[in-house]
Design a protein around this motif. Structure first.
Motif, PDB file in Angstrom:
ATOM      1  N   ASN A 207     -75.032   1.936 -19.527  1.00  0.00           N
ATOM      2  CA  ASN A 207     -74.398   3.252 -19.609  1.00  0.00           C
ATOM      3  C   ASN A 207     -73.197   3.115 -18.738  1.00  0.00           C
ATOM      4  N   GLY A 208     -72.593   2.343 -19.606  1.00  0.00           N
ATOM      5  CA  GLY A 208     -71.470   1.829 -18.883  1.00  0.00           C
ATOM      6  C   GLY A 208     -70.541   2.881 -18.391  1.00  0.00           C
ATOM      7  N   CYS A 209     -70.858   3.559 -17.346  1.00  0.00           N
ATOM      8  CA  CYS A 209     -69.915   4.440 -16.691  1.00  0.00           C
ATOM      9  C   CYS A 209     -70.158   4.293 -15.205  1.00  0.00           C
ATOM     10  N   ALA A 210     -69.427   5.024 -14.418  1.00  0.00           N
ATOM     11  CA  ALA A 210     -69.515   4.835 -12.978  1.00  0.00           C
ATOM     12  C   ALA A 210     -70.945   5.006 -12.487  1.00  0.00           C
ATOM     13  N   ALA A 211     -71.658   5.951 -13.063  1.00  0.00           N
ATOM     14  CA  ALA A 211     -73.056   6.180 -12.682  1.00  0.00           C
ATOM     15  C   ALA A 211     -73.895   6.162 -13.942  1.00  0.00           C
ATOM     16  N   PRO A 212     -74.372   4.977 -14.354  1.00  0.00           N
ATOM     17  CA  PRO A 212     -75.074   4.847 -15.628  1.00  0.00           C
ATOM     18  C   PRO A 212     -76.201   5.838 -15.826  1.00  0.00           C
ATOM     19  N   SER A 213     -76.964   6.126 -14.801  1.00  0.00           N
ATOM     20  CA  SER A 213     -78.107   7.014 -14.991  1.00  0.00           C
ATOM     21  C   SER A 213     -77.670   8.428 -15.337  1.00  0.00           C
ATOM     22  N   ARG A 214     -76.388   8.764 -15.086  1.00  0.00           N
ATOM     23  CA  ARG A 214     -75.905  10.099 -15.420  1.00  0.00           C
ATOM     24  C   ARG A 214     -75.018  10.059 -16.653  1.00  0.00           C
ATOM     25  N   CYS A 215     -74.951   8.920 -17.315  1.00  0.00           N
ATOM     26  CA  CYS A 215     -74.074   8.817 -18.474  1.00  0.00           C
ATOM     27  C   CYS A 215     -74.801   8.065 -19.569  1.00  0.00           C
ATOM     28  N   LEU A 216     -75.864   8.686 -20.100  1.00  0.00           N
ATOM     29  CA  LEU A 216     -76.751   7.987 -21.012  1.00  0.00           C
ATOM     30  C   LEU A 216     -76.379   8.159 -22.474  1.00  0.00           C
ATOM     31  N   SER A 217     -75.807   9.277 -22.837  1.00  0.00           N
ATOM     32  CA  SER A 217     -75.636   9.582 -24.249  1.00  0.00           C
ATOM     33  C   SER A 217     -74.318   9.075 -24.789  1.00  0.00           C
ATOM     34  N   THR A 218     -74.317   8.727 -26.085  1.00  0.00           N
ATOM     35  CA  THR A 218     -73.075   8.356 -26.747  1.00  0.00           C
ATOM     36  C   THR A 218     -72.557   9.517 -27.574  1.00  0.00           C
ATOM     37  N   ASP A 219     -73.063  10.727 -27.325  1.00  0.00           N
ATOM     38  CA  ASP A 219     -72.529  11.901 -27.994  1.00  0.00           C
ATOM     39  C   ASP A 219     -71.066  12.091 -27.617  1.00  0.00           C
ATOM     40  N   GLY A 220     -70.322  12.775 -28.486  1.00  0.00           N
ATOM     41  CA  GLY A 220     -68.932  13.041 -28.191  1.00  0.00           C
ATOM     42  C   GLY A 220     -68.030  12.242 -29.095  1.00  0.00           C
TER      43      GLY A 220
ATOM     44  N   SER B 123     -65.895   9.510 -30.923  1.00  0.00           N
ATOM     45  CA  SER B 123     -66.026   8.060 -31.039  1.00  0.00           C
ATOM     46  C   SER B 123     -64.636   7.452 -30.927  1.00  0.00           C
ATOM     47  N   LEU B 124     -64.302   6.896 -29.759  1.00  0.00           N
ATOM     48  CA  LEU B 124     -62.981   6.355 -29.517  1.00  0.00           C
ATOM     49  C   LEU B 124     -62.913   4.910 -29.965  1.00  0.00           C
ATOM     50  N   HIS B 125     -61.768   4.545 -30.519  1.00  0.00           N
ATOM     51  CA  HIS B 125     -61.597   3.185 -31.025  1.00  0.00           C
ATOM     52  C   HIS B 125     -61.564   2.199 -29.864  1.00  0.00           C
ATOM     53  N   PRO B 126     -62.423   1.167 -29.868  1.00  0.00           N
ATOM     54  CA  PRO B 126     -62.445   0.211 -28.758  1.00  0.00           C
ATOM     55  C   PRO B 126     -61.204  -0.673 -28.755  1.00  0.00           C
ATOM     56  N   VAL B 127     -60.742  -1.037 -27.572  1.00  0.00           N
ATOM     57  CA  VAL B 127     -59.542  -1.859 -27.425  1.00  0.00           C
ATOM     58  C   VAL B 127     -59.784  -2.904 -26.347  1.00  0.00           C
TER      59      VAL B 127
ATOM     60  N   HIS C 283     -64.403   4.906 -21.867  1.00  0.00           N
ATOM     61  CA  HIS C 283     -64.352   4.367 -20.514  1.00  0.00           C
ATOM     62  C   HIS C 283     -63.545   3.070 -20.502  1.00  0.00           C
ATOM     63  N   SER C 284     -62.996   2.759 -19.350  1.00  0.00           N
ATOM     64  CA  SER C 284     -62.196   1.544 -19.182  1.00  0.00           C
ATOM     65  C   SER C 284     -62.918   0.600 -18.231  1.00  0.00           C
ATOM     66  N   TYR C 285     -63.052  -0.649 -18.639  1.00  0.00           N
ATOM     67  CA  TYR C 285     -63.740  -1.656 -17.842  1.00  0.00           C
ATOM     68  C   TYR C 285     -62.783  -2.801 -17.529  1.00  0.00           C
ATOM     69  N   PRO C 286     -62.521  -3.088 -16.249  1.00  0.00           N
ATOM     70  CA  PRO C 286     -61.594  -4.174 -15.908  1.00  0.00           C
ATOM     71  C   PRO C 286     -62.118  -5.525 -16.382  1.00  0.00           C
ATOM     72  N   ARG C 287     -61.238  -6.339 -16.916  1.00  0.00           N
ATOM     73  CA  ARG C 287     -61.620  -7.677 -17.373  1.00  0.00           C
ATOM     74  C   ARG C 287     -61.696  -8.636 -16.195  1.00  0.00           C
ATOM     75  N   ASP C 288     -62.550  -9.650 -16.337  1.00  0.00           N
ATOM     76  CA  ASP C 288     -62.593 -10.728 -15.353  1.00  0.00           C
ATOM     77  C   ASP C 288     -63.036 -12.005 -16.060  1.00  0.00           C
ATOM     78  N   ASP C 289     -63.444 -13.007 -15.292  1.00  0.00           N
ATOM     79  CA  ASP C 289     -63.762 -14.301 -15.894  1.00  0.00           C
ATOM     80  C   ASP C 289     -65.028 -14.259 -16.736  1.00  0.00           C
ATOM     81  N   PHE C 290     -65.819 -13.175 -16.673  1.00  0.00           N
ATOM     82  CA  PHE C 290     -67.028 -13.057 -17.481  1.00  0.00           C
ATOM     83  C   PHE C 290     -66.777 -12.362 -18.818  1.00  0.00           C
ATOM     84  N   THR C 291     -65.652 -11.723 -18.964  1.00  0.00           N
ATOM     85  CA  THR C 291     -65.380 -10.947 -20.176  1.00  0.00           C
ATOM     86  C   THR C 291     -65.372 -11.853 -21.400  1.00  0.00           C
ATOM     87  N   ASN C 292     -66.274 -11.618 -22.333  1.00  0.00           N
ATOM     88  CA  ASN C 292     -66.333 -12.447 -23.543  1.00  0.00           C
ATOM     89  C   ASN C 292     -66.601 -11.636 -24.806  1.00  0.00           C
ATOM     90  N   VAL C 293     -66.597 -10.307 -24.700  1.00  0.00           N
ATOM     91  CA  VAL C 293     -66.824  -9.471 -25.870  1.00  0.00           C
ATOM     92  C   VAL C 293     -65.632  -9.594 -26.810  1.00  0.00           C
TER      93      VAL C 293
END
Length: 409
Positions: A29-42, A44-48, A59-69
């Motif tokens: 629940n990839g947000c700052a506080a996963p336990s408070r951000c469980l639902s995917t309601d709302g 649907s934004l195009h992923p980039v 949400h925005s997630y900084p890339r690093d050496d593990f990013t492989n999606v």
């Protein structure tokens, strides 16, 4: 290395060999506080995938050496096939829900099991692995097997990533369904995105022993116990045997509901990091024994960390694609992602329990291609699989390593 790539015209079976990695070691629940951000309601934004970040589900997630999606995988996030009415995965999910709703009723007539099928597939690495007691050096954590947004965030590899937070919220009995992501080869029976459904049930001392003569003298826990093949160190043997009986009875009823009353079943001992003892349930299908789910008595350390240390419980996990391919005779796992009306209309039925037999869409034979090339030292097979998926999409039926050769110079 030589890879053989077979391009098929939509005519083929699943499930991750015997759901082989039902969770590679996690019923897989990839947000700052996963336990408070469980639902995917709302919205649907195009992923980039940007130069410095990955934008996904608002949400925005900084890339690093593990990013492989990859863009292709991100394009699957938010499709919610298991929530799409009259999709075959939805039908299976609804059949399982209906069975639990009708079979397990509370004293006031309400369903015992709650259902959660819209939790965000973006989770922390801690949720996906640490919360399930999967060791830091376990091979299932490798970037080659998972889709990482960065070192701390990933696409869940199993729905069990949400177990601890749901137990911590106070739930004692629940079903959980959702899409999961594993870097894998792509062929008629494997796909890097598939769907799981799992269940959890917890028991207090009173709930477990209330129907046992002199049950007030029995306890869930013991001090100074030791771990054996049959129980954990903190559990009494009486408690484990009752929980194991309830688990096997529950799942036998479920499989009988899905496959029919004459189905043959058997239990096989196995290993999962988050249950002990652990089992696989197999059914005899078309003359062969076939594994359909994994389960076991939940590790007490997991329950302790979730604030339910006074209870003992069981959990199970199964693959929705595997069941749908078996029950509806769907020959190719990639068909589940089809938007072809010829496929979808076959599953628009008045009753979710209605038998369905898939009718093939294409009569064209496969086209095989052999590809050979030189590779750098750092190359992994999944790197090539991702490249093939990016170029060929779901038309690529199978990619197989046929041979490899290291030049002496």
């Amino acid at each position: 290395m030589t890879f053989s790539s077979s391009i098929l015209s939509r005519h083929q079976l699943w499930p991750r060999p015997r759901l082989h990695r039902l969770l590679s070691d996690a019923w897989t629940n990839g947000c700052a506080a996963p336990s408070r951000c469980l639902s995917t309601d709302g919205p649907s934004l195009h992923p980039v995938i940007g130069e410095n970040s990955v934008e996904l589900l608002g949400h925005s997630y900084p890339r690093d050496d593990f990013t492989n999606v990859t863009p292709k995988i991100l394009g699957k996030v938010g499709r919610h096939l298991h929530n799409q009415p009259y999709h075959p995965l939805w039908l299976i999910k609804e059949r399982i829900k209906a069975h639990f709703y009708s079979s397990y009723i509370g004293r006031w007539g309400n369903p015992v099991f709650s259902v959660h099928d819209n939790l965000s597939p973006v989770v922390t690495v801690e949720q996906n692995f640490d919360s399930l007691l999967i060791p830091a050096d376990h091979p299932s954590r490798k970037p080659g097997d998972n889709y990482y947004l960065n070192r701390t965030t990933m696409l869940r590899a199993h729905t069990s990533a949400h177990q601890r937070e749901l137990v911590r919220s106070g739930l004692d009995a629940f079903l959980l369904a959702g899409d999961v992501y594993r870097r894998d080869e792509i062929d008629a029976s494997h796909y890097p995105v598939f769907h799981q459904m799992e269940g959890v049930r917890l028991f207090s001392n009173h709930e477990l022993f209330s129907k046992v003569p002199n049950g007030e003298d029995l306890s869930l826990f013991e001090r100074g116990g030791r771990r054996t093949p049959h129980k954990q160190e903190s559990h009494t043997l009486e408690a484990v045997k009752l929980v194991e009986f309830d688990l096997k009875q529950t799942l036998t009823r479920l499989v009988t509901h899905l496959f029919g009353s004459d189905v043959d079943v058997r239990w096989v001992d196995c290993y999962f990091p988050f249950t002990h003892p652990s089992f696989e349930l197999e059914v005899r299908f078309q003359g062969d024994w076939m594994e359909v789910l994994g389960c076991g008595v939940m590790e007490q350390e997991l329950l302790n960390s979730a604030g339910a240390g006074n209870k003992l419980g069981w959990a199970f996990g199964l693959g929705l694609e595997r069941l749908a391919m078996i029950l509806y005779s769907i020959p190719d796992i990639r068909l589940f992602w089809s938007r072809d009306e010829r496929f979808l209309k076959q599953f628009r039925v008045e009753d979710v329990q209605q038998p369905i037999c898939f009718q093939p869409l294409s009569k064209y034979p496969p086209l095989l291609n052999d590809i050979s090339f030189w590779l750098p030292e750092s190359f992994t097979e999944n790197d090539f699989y991702e490249l093939v998926r990016t170029v060929g999409g779901d038309l690529v039926e199978k990619v197989t390593l046929v041979d490899d050769f290291t030049h002496p110079k």
